[in-house]
Design a protein around this motif. Structure first.
Motif, PDB file in Angstrom:
ATOM      1  N   VAL A 176     -21.516  58.925 -72.004  1.00  0.00           N
ATOM      2  CA  VAL A 176     -22.649  60.087 -71.672  1.00  0.00           C
ATOM      3  C   VAL A 176     -23.414  60.308 -72.762  1.00  0.00           C
ATOM      4  CG1 VAL A 176     -22.324  62.068 -70.431  1.00  0.00           C
ATOM      5  CG2 VAL A 176     -21.044  60.750 -69.700  1.00  0.00           C
ATOM      6  N   PRO A 177     -24.912  60.178 -72.410  1.00  0.00           N
ATOM      7  CA  PRO A 177     -25.417  60.172 -73.422  1.00  0.00           C
ATOM      8  C   PRO A 177     -25.427  61.746 -73.818  1.00  0.00           C
ATOM      9  CG  PRO A 177     -26.744  58.630 -72.251  1.00  0.00           C
ATOM     10  CD  PRO A 177     -25.128  59.856 -71.440  1.00  0.00           C
ATOM     11  N   LEU A 178     -25.216  62.736 -74.732  1.00  0.00           N
ATOM     12  CA  LEU A 178     -25.057  64.256 -75.619  1.00  0.00           C
ATOM     13  C   LEU A 178     -26.351  64.342 -76.438  1.00  0.00           C
ATOM     14  CD1 LEU A 178     -21.560  64.225 -74.705  1.00  0.00           C
ATOM     15  CD2 LEU A 178     -23.430  64.742 -73.185  1.00  0.00           C
ATOM     16  N   THR A 179     -27.012  66.113 -76.031  1.00  0.00           N
ATOM     17  CA  THR A 179     -27.208  66.935 -77.124  1.00  0.00           C
ATOM     18  C   THR A 179     -26.377  66.954 -78.345  1.00  0.00           C
ATOM     19  OG1 THR A 179     -26.639  68.735 -76.684  1.00  0.00           O
ATOM     20  CG2 THR A 179     -28.986  67.359 -75.501  1.00  0.00           C
ATOM     21  N   GLU A 180     -26.887  67.212 -79.484  1.00  0.00           N
ATOM     22  CA  GLU A 180     -25.790  67.166 -80.806  1.00  0.00           C
ATOM     23  C   GLU A 180     -24.832  68.520 -80.292  1.00  0.00           C
ATOM     24  OE1 GLU A 180     -28.294  68.275 -84.088  1.00  0.00           O
ATOM     25  OE2 GLU A 180     -28.092  66.046 -84.679  1.00  0.00           O
TER      26      GLU A 180
END
Length: 225
Positions: free
Chosen positions: A129-133
């Motif tokens: 899953v692409p995530l923010t920091e």
């Protein structure tokens, strides 16, 4: 998602694509982008109390059989690695673990240090899953929670309480950089990260308990011979 290759004293873990890696590893700590995480096996005798891993490991990483963006140390046999995967609602995660509990601790306490007692739980977990920091940091807390739950389940009792980890554990959380803002226990990302880590730690932990039982039996036999 994670391909493991053993080249003793190295364990090489390659991701299927470059990802953002978050860790407190002795080499490559913080947020870095990369595709390869390395384990370096060392002997307990190589790890005196004043051992400066931060000064030693960069030179070792430069000599590694593959370039790696993050590096970890363990005195556990790196061929003992275990791997697990999980999927939910289109999210996937894989975890690769080496585990030794010779220097186990119960969180909130500290046992006296001994030069023969090094183990370390080293974990690489990759999430699709692409995530923010910020969300990646949340996912890392889920991985830590899963590691701790799995170790508690092993039932290793210390004089200070039930073991929850070791004094030298390290976790690397890999994911694509993206806009996903949440990765807690109510999310698919949190579910798969937690399940993959908990299963891999459980597998590696049961292996270590079996190894310890055999080692103690062999020591007792030598002493009584």
């Amino acid at each position: 998602m994670i391909r493991a290759e053993l080249q003793r004293p190295w364990l090489i873990a390659r991701l299927d694509r470059p990802m953002r890696l978050l860790s407190h590893a002795p080499f490559g700590a913080g947020y870095v982008t990369g595709q390869t995480v390395l384990w370096r096996e060392v002997r307990n005798a190589d790890l005196p109390q004043d051992f400066d891993a931060e000064a030693w490991i960069p030179a070792e990483m430069a000599r590694a059989p593959a370039p790696g963006e993050v590096g970890m140390l363990t005195s556990r046999d790196v061929s003992s690695w275990r791997q697990a995967a999980a999927e939910a609602e289109g999210a996937g995660a894989e975890a690769l673990v080496t585990l030794g509990l010779s220097n186990a601790e119960a969180v909130g306490t500290r046992l006296p240090w001994h030069s023969a007692d090094f183990g370390t739980v080293n974990i690489l977990v990759a999430c699709s899953v692409p995530l923010t920091e910020a969300a990646q940091l949340e996912a890392l807390t889920i991985a830590v929670q899963a590691r701790t739950a799995a170790i508690i389940d092993l039932g290793l009792e210390l004089s200070s309480g039930r073991a929850t980890g070791t004094g030298t554990d390290c976790i690397v959380l890999a994911c694509p950089a993206g806009a996903g803002r949440y990765a807690g226990l109510h999310t698919a990302a949190g579910e798969v990260v937690g399940r993959a880590v908990r299963e891999a730690v459980s597998l590696a932990g049961r292996d270590w308990l079996g190894w310890r039982e055999a080692a103690l039996a062999a020591r007792s036999a030598r002493q009584s011979a």
